[in-house]
Scaffold this active site. Structure first.
Site, PDB file in Angstrom:
ATOM      1  N   GLY A 124       4.063  10.267  19.210  1.00 19.53           N
ATOM      2  CA  GLY A 124       3.803  11.979  19.249  1.00 19.53           C
ATOM      3  C   GLY A 124       2.405  12.085  19.935  1.00 19.53           C
ATOM      4  N   HIS A 456       3.724   2.597 -31.719  1.00 16.30           N
ATOM      5  CA  HIS A 456       2.897   1.363 -32.332  1.00 16.30           C
ATOM      6  C   HIS A 456       4.118   0.226 -32.116  1.00 16.30           C
ATOM      7  CE1 HIS A 456       0.492  -1.430 -34.536  1.00 16.30           C
ATOM      8  NE2 HIS A 456       1.799  -1.951 -35.079  1.00 16.30           N
TER       9      HIS A 456
HETATM   10  P1  FAD Z   1      -0.255   5.969   7.092  1.00 12.87           P
HETATM   11  O1  FAD Z   1       0.390   5.342   6.042  1.00 12.87           O
HETATM   12  O2  FAD Z   1      -1.190   4.912   7.925  1.00 12.87           O
HETATM   13  O3  FAD Z   1       0.722   6.399   8.197  1.00 12.87           O
HETATM   14  C1  FAD Z   1       0.368   6.993   9.186  1.00 12.87           C
HETATM   15  C2  FAD Z   1       1.910   6.835  10.315  1.00 12.87           C
HETATM   16  O4  FAD Z   1       1.797   7.434  11.521  1.00 12.87           O
HETATM   17  C3  FAD Z   1       1.754   5.340  10.808  1.00 12.87           C
HETATM   18  O5  FAD Z   1       3.317   4.927  10.624  1.00 12.87           O
HETATM   19  C4  FAD Z   1       1.648   5.224  12.094  1.00 12.87           C
HETATM   20  O6  FAD Z   1       2.345   4.447  13.093  1.00 12.87           O
HETATM   21  C5  FAD Z   1       2.028   6.694  12.626  1.00 12.87           C
HETATM   22  N1  FAD Z   1       1.240   7.196  13.837  1.00 12.87           N
HETATM   23  C6  FAD Z   1      -0.200   7.284  13.924  1.00 12.87           C
HETATM   24  N2  FAD Z   1      -0.389   7.955  15.084  1.00 12.87           N
HETATM   25  C7  FAD Z   1       0.886   8.218  15.613  1.00 12.87           C
HETATM   26  C8  FAD Z   1       1.296   8.912  16.739  1.00 12.87           C
HETATM   27  N3  FAD Z   1       0.468   9.340  17.732  1.00 12.87           N
HETATM   28  N4  FAD Z   1       2.759   9.012  16.854  1.00 12.87           N
HETATM   29  C9  FAD Z   1       3.444   8.709  15.837  1.00 12.87           C
HETATM   30  N5  FAD Z   1       3.118   8.215  14.989  1.00 12.87           N
HETATM   31  C10 FAD Z   1       1.793   7.878  14.782  1.00 12.87           C
HETATM   32  N6  FAD Z   1      -2.715   3.139  -1.546  1.00 12.87           N
HETATM   33  C11 FAD Z   1      -2.331   3.559  -2.863  1.00 12.87           C
HETATM   34  O7  FAD Z   1      -2.178   4.627  -3.266  1.00 12.87           O
HETATM   35  N7  FAD Z   1      -1.897   2.464  -3.594  1.00 12.87           N
HETATM   36  C12 FAD Z   1      -1.983   1.332  -3.217  1.00 12.87           C
HETATM   37  O8  FAD Z   1      -1.648   0.143  -3.899  1.00 12.87           O
HETATM   38  C13 FAD Z   1      -2.322   0.799  -1.818  1.00 12.87           C
HETATM   39  N8  FAD Z   1      -2.660  -0.524  -1.431  1.00 12.87           N
HETATM   40  C14 FAD Z   1      -2.920  -0.666  -0.211  1.00 12.87           C
HETATM   41  C15 FAD Z   1      -3.089  -2.046   0.173  1.00 12.87           C
HETATM   42  C16 FAD Z   1      -3.511  -2.352   1.552  1.00 12.87           C
HETATM   43  C17 FAD Z   1      -3.495  -3.887   1.998  1.00 12.87           C
HETATM   44  C18 FAD Z   1      -3.926  -1.146   2.596  1.00 12.87           C
HETATM   45  C19 FAD Z   1      -4.205  -1.574   3.925  1.00 12.87           C
HETATM   46  C20 FAD Z   1      -3.822   0.155   2.055  1.00 12.87           C
HETATM   47  C21 FAD Z   1      -3.316   0.474   0.662  1.00 12.87           C
HETATM   48  N9  FAD Z   1      -3.289   1.685   0.094  1.00 12.87           N
HETATM   49  C22 FAD Z   1      -2.613   1.890  -1.061  1.00 12.87           C
HETATM   50  C23 FAD Z   1      -3.648   2.946   1.158  1.00 12.87           C
HETATM   51  C24 FAD Z   1      -2.402   3.530   1.833  1.00 12.87           C
HETATM   52  O9  FAD Z   1      -1.514   2.505   2.404  1.00 12.87           O
HETATM   53  C25 FAD Z   1      -2.759   4.656   2.489  1.00 12.87           C
HETATM   54  O10 FAD Z   1      -3.570   5.649   1.815  1.00 12.87           O
HETATM   55  C26 FAD Z   1      -1.507   5.294   2.801  1.00 12.87           C
HETATM   56  O11 FAD Z   1      -0.729   4.670   3.403  1.00 12.87           O
HETATM   57  C27 FAD Z   1      -1.993   6.602   3.741  1.00 12.87           C
HETATM   58  O12 FAD Z   1      -1.124   7.240   4.225  1.00 12.87           O
HETATM   59  P2  FAD Z   1      -0.756   8.184   5.553  1.00 12.87           P
HETATM   60  O13 FAD Z   1       0.604   8.722   5.584  1.00 12.87           O
HETATM   61  O14 FAD Z   1      -2.113   9.231   5.514  1.00 12.87           O
HETATM   62  O15 FAD Z   1      -0.963   7.297   6.684  1.00 12.87           O
END
Ligand code: FAD
Ligand code: NAD
Length: 485
Positions: A124, A456
């Site tokens: 997007g 408990h």
């Molecule tokens: P994201 O999950 O990064 O999703 C964004 C999406 O947007 C992706 O699918 C990407 O492909 C898509 N995207 C980007 N640009 C575009 C575009 N231009 N067009 C269409 N699609 C696009 N958090 C926790 O709370 N608990 C945990 O246990 C935890 N463990 C983690 C372990 C690891 C190894 C990592 C790396 C992170 C972890 N996190 C955890 C953090 C958590 O994954 C993130 O905070 C969360 O995924 C953020 O959500 P989001 O929707 O903002 O972004």
């Protein structure tokens, strides 16, 4: 190009911030579209973003498997169980992890369909003027969509140390690469002893890797209360994790055999060789190829999309939530709440995210969890503080579980008795954190918690005991006299 299709709300990004926003908007009667570009290593598109595909869920699947492996080797005997030689089938463990992720991301598809959200795999791009350019993943299909509300939920990506230790996908990897190792490295290096460093370091250390964590800061996990991190460092070191604080990595060279890492510690240069090196030095907001500049959406100096308290960017009709904004920590549940709250506010409801009570968890063994301020943060913020803690060693259930390491600590305001924070390390504290979230969400005083009854024998009794300890009347642990800070 066909005619422009109109929606009420378009979300770019189908991670934990984006997909719940689209679902809640649809529940509230909006026509919602969610576009997501995630592609797994096997080429399959998948909703759920980093969390379901390369973050929370696969890392927890491996943490669970590796902990079972470790416990079978080291704890069964204490319980009088002999299981013979414990073997490791890493391929099977990895296949299970993949299946867990796939089941979760498949669930998002089902939820889209049940809530009548249009979900599209593809890229997007903000075109300005309320329009979005869509390109399918194979590049063959291009469309323009329009909406009254556009939500940026494009998440974050790992920070790369381009000059010091650039990713090569082979020897130097990011967290996604580290989840996919096909063999247990003999010697594993991790740059950064933050959340990812200790979680993934634990996974591979339990499976047999000699693991060294190199952390630039001299303080371990500075966002957590010192009493808790002191215990964490003691426990992790006992488990065999080699955590070197004040160790700043300055160079990494790859060769046939692995990686040679140079770091500075205490004024001198040191070096170490590893088979694999995980770089876990934080994540950056991801807005690559999103078209922010063309659409006039302002970013802050660190690249986060600038938003006000309603998640509105500087461009009317364009909002941003989740990891891509600087508000709150980069956590999946923070993104989920923001997505839901934004959809509800756009529908005219008065929802708000309570950023004072965001739980954080590190899924090591023992687990670390916290809600609100540490003692150090509370003092720095000018509170007159009273604290109390209770060890799991004084908990009958923890003893029965053979899991007595750790403690729960309350940080309360000495003047108002309000709970300012609860920081913990111990068995299943990830679950006990919910109790602190509820208490703090409702503005509880320490006395409110002291007057509640806990079953408990449960681990939650330690939560109760810690609240009693704040005022020196814990029953099952020794009260330590402490002057208010
Ligand atoms: P994201 O999950 O990064 O999703 C964004 C999406 O947007 C992706 O699918 C990407 O492909 C898509 N995207 C980007 N640009 C575009 C575009 N231009 N067009 C269409 N699609 C696009 N958090 C926790 O709370 N608990 C945990 O246990 C935890 N463990 C983690 C372990 C690891 C190894 C990592 C790396 C992170 C972890 N996190 C955890 C953090 C958590 O994954 C993130 O905070 C969360 O995924 C953020 O959500 P989001 O929707 O903002 O972004
Ligand atoms: P982090 O900020 O937690 O830790 C990065 C660490 O790397 C810091 O301690 C930093 O001092 C250190 N560092 C930076 N440069 C260095 C260098 N040159 N040499 C040595 N050390 C260096 O970041 P992360 O561990 O990459 O995790 C990113 C984010 O992902 C987290 O902040 C969290 O929001 C999210 N996450 C959450 C969970 C969870 O909730 N359980 C799990 C994993 C990730």
């Amino acid at each position: 190009m066909s005619e422009i299709q109109q929606f009420d709300l378009i979300v770019i990004g189908g991670g934990p911030a984006g997909y719940p926003c689209a679902i809640r908007a649809a529940q509230l009667g909006m026509q919602a579209l969610c576009i997501d570009a995630w592609v797994n290593r096997d080429g399959s598109p998948s909703f759920g973003g980093t969390c379901l595909n390369a973050g929370c869920i696969p890392s927890k699947a491996l943490l669970e498997s590796s902990e079972l492996y470790h416990r079978a080797q080291h704890e069964f005997e204490v319980h009088g169980i002999s299981a013979g030689k414990i073997g490791l089938d890493l391929a099977k463990m990895q296949a299970r992890k993949q299946a867990v992720s796939k089941a979760n991301s498949g669930g998002v598809k089902l939820l889209f369909s049940a809530n009548k959200v249009t979900g599209l795999h593809g890229h997007g791009r903000l075109l300005g003027d309320g329009k979005i350019g869509y390109k399918s993943l194979d590049g063959k299909d291009e469309k323009i969509f329009a909406a009254k509300h556009i939500v940026i939920a494009t998440g974050s990506a790992p920070v790369e140390l381009k000059k010091i230790a650039p990713f090569d996908g082979q020897h130097i990897v990011d967290s996604w690469g580290a989840l996919d190792f096909t063999a247990v490295p003999e010697r594993l290096g991790v740059i950064g002893a933050g959340v990812i460093g200790v979680e993934l370091g634990s996974v591979w250390s339990r499976l047999g890797a000699d693991t060294v964590l190199l952390e630039a800061l001299t303080e371990f996990l500075p966002m957590v209360d010192r009493q808790v991190t002191k215990e964490a460092l003691r426990q992790f070191t006992k488990q065999g994790l080699d955590i070197r604080l004040g160790a700043k990595v300055v160079a990494a060279r790859t060769g046939k055999k692995g990686v040679e890492v140079e770091y500075e510690q205490g004024g001198s240069k040191q070096s170490e060789s590893f088979d694999k090196l995980i770089v876990a030095v934080g994540r950056r907001p991801y807005t690559d190829a999103l078209g922010c500049e063309a659409a006039g959406v302002a970013l802050d100096p660190r690249g986060f999309v600038k938003v006000d308290s309603d998640y509105l960017t500087n461009v009317p009709g364009i909002y941003a939530i989740g990891d891509v904004v600087a508000t709150g920590p980069m956590l999946a549940h923070k993104g989920i709440e923001e997505g839901v709250v934004l959809a509800e506010r756009l529908a005219g409801e008065k929802s708000k995210v309570d950023y004072r009570a965001v739980p954080s968890v590190i899924y090591t063994s023992p687990e670390i969890a916290w809600v609100g301020l540490s003692e150090e943060q509370a003092v720095a913020a000018g509170h007159e503080v009273k604290t109390g803690s209770s060890p799991f060693a004084a908990n009958g259930r923890a003893r029965a579980m053979e899991a007595t390491a750790g403690l729960i600590k309350f940080i309360s305001d000495a003047k108002t008795d309000r709970v300012l924070g609860v920081h913990m390390i111990g068995p299943y504290v990830s679950e006990l954190a919910a109790e602190a979230v509820l208490a703090m969400g409702y503005g509880a005083t320490t006395a409110d918690i002291q007057l509640t009854m806990h079953a408990h024998p449960t681990l939650s009794e330690t939560f109760h005991e810690a609240s009693l300890a704040v005022d020196g009347h814990a029953i099952h642990s020794v009260n330590k006299k402490k002057k208010p800070a």
